[in-house]
Design a protein around this motif. Structure first.
Motif, PDB file in Angstrom:
ATOM      1  N   ALA A  88       0.835  -1.205   0.000  1.00 31.24           N
ATOM      2  CA  ALA A  88       0.000   0.000   0.000  1.00 31.24           C
ATOM      3  C   ALA A  88       0.870   1.255   0.000  1.00 31.24           C
ATOM      4  CB  ALA A  88      -0.937   0.005   1.210  1.00 31.24           C
ATOM      5  N   MET A  89       1.953   1.237   0.774  1.00 30.75           N
ATOM      6  CA  MET A  89       2.845   2.391   0.807  1.00 30.75           C
ATOM      7  C   MET A  89       3.552   2.544  -0.535  1.00 30.75           C
ATOM      8  SD  MET A  89       3.963   5.061   2.250  1.00 30.75           S
ATOM      9  CE  MET A  89       3.440   4.983   3.951  1.00 30.75           C
ATOM     10  N   ALA A  90       3.912   1.452  -1.169  1.00 33.58           N
ATOM     11  CA  ALA A  90       4.582   1.529  -2.480  1.00 33.58           C
ATOM     12  C   ALA A  90       3.688   2.235  -3.492  1.00 33.58           C
ATOM     13  CB  ALA A  90       4.955   0.137  -2.969  1.00 33.58           C
ATOM     14  N   GLU A  91       2.402   1.972  -3.448  1.00 34.08           N
ATOM     15  CA  GLU A  91       1.463   2.629  -4.360  1.00 34.08           C
ATOM     16  C   GLU A  91       1.411   4.137  -4.091  1.00 34.08           C
ATOM     17  OE1 GLU A  91      -3.294   2.484  -5.211  1.00 34.08           O
ATOM     18  OE2 GLU A  91      -2.277   0.576  -4.848  1.00 34.08           O
ATOM     19  N   LEU A  92       1.363   4.512  -2.816  1.00 31.17           N
ATOM     20  CA  LEU A  92       1.352   5.939  -2.472  1.00 31.17           C
ATOM     21  C   LEU A  92       2.655   6.617  -2.875  1.00 31.17           C
ATOM     22  CD1 LEU A  92      -0.293   5.877   1.079  1.00 31.17           C
ATOM     23  CD2 LEU A  92      -1.331   6.581  -1.085  1.00 31.17           C
ATOM     24  N   VAL A  93       3.760   5.928  -2.656  1.00 30.84           N
ATOM     25  CA  VAL A  93       5.064   6.475  -3.022  1.00 30.84           C
ATOM     26  C   VAL A  93       5.120   6.714  -4.530  1.00 30.84           C
ATOM     27  CG1 VAL A  93       7.524   5.875  -3.237  1.00 30.84           C
ATOM     28  CG2 VAL A  93       6.362   5.638  -1.030  1.00 30.84           C
ATOM     29  N   ASP A  94       4.625   5.759  -5.301  1.00 32.81           N
ATOM     30  CA  ASP A  94       4.628   5.916  -6.761  1.00 32.81           C
ATOM     31  C   ASP A  94       3.778   7.123  -7.180  1.00 32.81           C
ATOM     32  OD1 ASP A  94       6.305   3.745  -7.065  1.00 32.81           O
ATOM     33  OD2 ASP A  94       4.695   2.348  -7.616  1.00 32.81           O
ATOM     34  N   GLN A  95       2.615   7.301  -6.570  1.00 36.66           N
ATOM     35  CA  GLN A  95       1.769   8.449  -6.897  1.00 36.66           C
ATOM     36  C   GLN A  95       2.453   9.756  -6.521  1.00 36.66           C
ATOM     37  OE1 GLN A  95      -1.871   7.600  -4.835  1.00 36.66           O
ATOM     38  NE2 GLN A  95      -2.653   6.293  -6.467  1.00 36.66           N
ATOM     39  N   CYS A  96       3.012   9.799  -5.330  1.00 37.86           N
ATOM     40  CA  CYS A  96       3.674  11.029  -4.880  1.00 37.86           C
ATOM     41  C   CYS A  96       4.925  11.321  -5.702  1.00 37.86           C
ATOM     42  CB  CYS A  96       3.996  10.950  -3.389  1.00 37.86           C
ATOM     43  SG  CYS A  96       2.530  11.028  -2.341  1.00 37.86           S
ATOM     44  N   GLU A  97       5.593  10.286  -6.176  1.00 37.65           N
ATOM     45  CA  GLU A  97       6.746  10.485  -7.054  1.00 37.65           C
ATOM     46  C   GLU A  97       6.276  11.062  -8.392  1.00 37.65           C
ATOM     47  OE1 GLU A  97      10.739   8.112  -8.406  1.00 37.65           O
ATOM     48  OE2 GLU A  97       8.853   6.980  -8.383  1.00 37.65           O
ATOM     49  N   ALA A  98       5.158  10.554  -8.903  1.00 33.84           N
ATOM     50  CA  ALA A  98       4.620  11.065 -10.174  1.00 33.84           C
ATOM     51  C   ALA A  98       4.208  12.525 -10.042  1.00 33.84           C
ATOM     52  CB  ALA A  98       3.426  10.216 -10.616  1.00 33.84           C
ATOM     53  N   TRP A  99       3.774  12.929  -8.874  1.00 33.79           N
ATOM     54  CA  TRP A  99       3.384  14.322  -8.629  1.00 33.79           C
ATOM     55  C   TRP A  99       4.588  15.213  -8.343  1.00 33.79           C
ATOM     56  CZ3 TRP A  99      -0.897  12.825  -4.617  1.00 33.79           C
ATOM     57  CH2 TRP A  99      -1.997  12.267  -5.303  1.00 33.79           C
ATOM     58  N   GLY A 100       5.774  14.607  -8.184  1.00 34.88           N
ATOM     59  CA  GLY A 100       6.981  15.384  -7.940  1.00 34.88           C
ATOM     60  C   GLY A 100       7.230  15.715  -6.476  1.00 34.88           C
ATOM     61  N   LEU A 101       6.496  15.079  -5.560  1.00 31.56           N
ATOM     62  CA  LEU A 101       6.673  15.367  -4.136  1.00 31.56           C
ATOM     63  C   LEU A 101       7.880  14.674  -3.541  1.00 31.56           C
ATOM     64  CD1 LEU A 101       2.993  15.075  -2.853  1.00 31.56           C
ATOM     65  CD2 LEU A 101       4.311  17.163  -3.248  1.00 31.56           C
ATOM     66  N   ILE A 102       8.177  13.497  -4.044  1.00 31.39           N
ATOM     67  CA  ILE A 102       9.287  12.703  -3.513  1.00 31.39           C
ATOM     68  C   ILE A 102      10.088  12.132  -4.674  1.00 31.39           C
ATOM     69  CG2 ILE A 102       8.105  12.077  -1.358  1.00 31.39           C
ATOM     70  CD1 ILE A 102       7.532   9.354  -2.678  1.00 31.39           C
ATOM     71  N   SER A 103      11.272  11.673  -4.347  1.00 26.57           N
ATOM     72  CA  SER A 103      12.101  10.979  -5.339  1.00 26.57           C
ATOM     73  C   SER A 103      12.654   9.718  -4.690  1.00 26.57           C
ATOM     74  CB  SER A 103      13.246  11.872  -5.821  1.00 26.57           C
ATOM     75  OG  SER A 103      14.113  12.153  -4.747  1.00 26.57           O
ATOM     76  N   LYS A 104      13.008   8.767  -5.536  1.00 27.54           N
ATOM     77  CA  LYS A 104      13.638   7.532  -5.064  1.00 27.54           C
ATOM     78  C   LYS A 104      15.044   7.493  -5.642  1.00 27.54           C
ATOM     79  CE  LYS A 104      10.014   5.158  -6.579  1.00 27.54           C
ATOM     80  NZ  LYS A 104       9.138   4.048  -6.971  1.00 27.54           N
ATOM     81  N   ALA A 105      15.989   7.155  -4.803  1.00 16.15           N
ATOM     82  CA  ALA A 105      17.384   7.050  -5.230  1.00 16.15           C
ATOM     83  C   ALA A 105      18.005   5.844  -4.531  1.00 16.15           C
ATOM     84  CB  ALA A 105      18.147   8.329  -4.866  1.00 16.15           C
ATOM     85  N   PRO A 106      19.089   5.314  -5.085  1.00 15.99           N
ATOM     86  CA  PRO A 106      19.744   4.197  -4.397  1.00 15.99           C
ATOM     87  C   PRO A 106      20.111   4.583  -2.966  1.00 15.99           C
ATOM     88  CG  PRO A 106      20.664   4.510  -6.587  1.00 15.99           C
ATOM     89  CD  PRO A 106      19.752   5.674  -6.324  1.00 15.99           C
ATOM     90  N   ASP A 107      19.861   3.664  -2.055  1.00 16.57           N
ATOM     91  CA  ASP A 107      20.203   3.883  -0.647  1.00 16.57           C
ATOM     92  C   ASP A 107      21.697   3.624  -0.483  1.00 16.57           C
ATOM     93  OD1 ASP A 107      20.660   3.384   2.207  1.00 16.57           O
ATOM     94  OD2 ASP A 107      18.483   3.449   2.373  1.00 16.57           O
ATOM     95  N   LEU A 108      22.406   4.570   0.069  1.00 15.08           N
ATOM     96  CA  LEU A 108      23.859   4.448   0.216  1.00 15.08           C
ATOM     97  C   LEU A 108      24.251   3.365   1.216  1.00 15.08           C
ATOM     98  CD1 LEU A 108      24.790   8.230   0.176  1.00 15.08           C
ATOM     99  CD2 LEU A 108      24.817   6.601  -1.726  1.00 15.08           C
ATOM    100  N   ARG A 109      23.364   3.037   2.158  1.00 17.87           N
ATOM    101  CA  ARG A 109      23.665   2.020   3.167  1.00 17.87           C
ATOM    102  C   ARG A 109      23.289   0.611   2.718  1.00 17.87           C
ATOM    103  NH1 ARG A 109      20.060   5.212   7.161  1.00 17.87           N
ATOM    104  NH2 ARG A 109      19.034   5.150   5.165  1.00 17.87           N
TER     105      ARG A 109
END
Length: 170
Positions: A88-109
């Motif tokens: 469910a969170m993945a779906e919200l993250v995808d929507q918010c990413e499409a709206w430009g609110l968040i971004s996903k990047a490789p985790d350095l850890r």
């Protein structure tokens, strides 16, 4: 069995007036007011303001606003913090990413994971959310009185925090 069960109910409207229902109604009213304030806030980018005004942004989307740390988080951490499933969170993250609110990047850890972070637009959204929440809280205090609002806030804080100290949250 139905007849005897109905005789044991002392307050027939209990299903409409119990604390859980009242809390849910109050939360929906508060969130709707926050959305309304954000949809009319000139600091909120127009596209996001339009989404909010048309009801495209829901309380579920606010989970990201409430639970994503400023330094970012992995999806599993974000879902756990919000009390949602990872899917469910993945779906919200995808929507918010499409709206430009968040971004996903490789985790350095952890190279297998992605780090979810607010974008510049997301930080503007977060600031507008903060201002809208503050205004909605002030309106609540005006409506019920400062003393009542303080007692409600303190009581809810104690109630919410006490769940963390119980095994399995109960």
């Amino acid at each position: 069995m139905g007849r005897s069960a109905s005789k044991t109910i002392s307050f027939p409207d209990w299903r409409q007036n119990h604390l859980g229902r009242l809390l849910g109604q109050a939360m929906r009213r508060f969130d709707e007011r926050v959305f309304d304030l954000m949809s009319h806030d000139v600091r909120v980018p127009l596209a996001l303001s339009n989404l909010a005004s048309r009801g495209q942004v829901s309380a579920a989307h606010i989970h990201i606003t409430r639970h994503l740390p400023l330094e970012g988080a992995q999806l599993t951490q974000l879902a756990q913090s919000a009390g949602m499933t990872k899917q469910a969170m993945a779906e919200l993250v995808d929507q918010c990413e499409a709206w430009g609110l968040i971004s996903k990047a490789p985790d350095l850890r952890d190279k297998r994971a992605k780090s979810i972070r607010f974008t510049e637009l997301g930080m503007a959204w977060l600031k507008a959310f903060e201002l809208a929440v503050n205004q909605a809280e002030q309106e609540f205090k005006t409506e019920v009185g400062v003393d009542v609002a303080t007692v409600i806030s303190l009581g809810l804080e104690v109630y919410a925090d006490s769940q963390r100290n119980l095994p399995n949250g109960f």
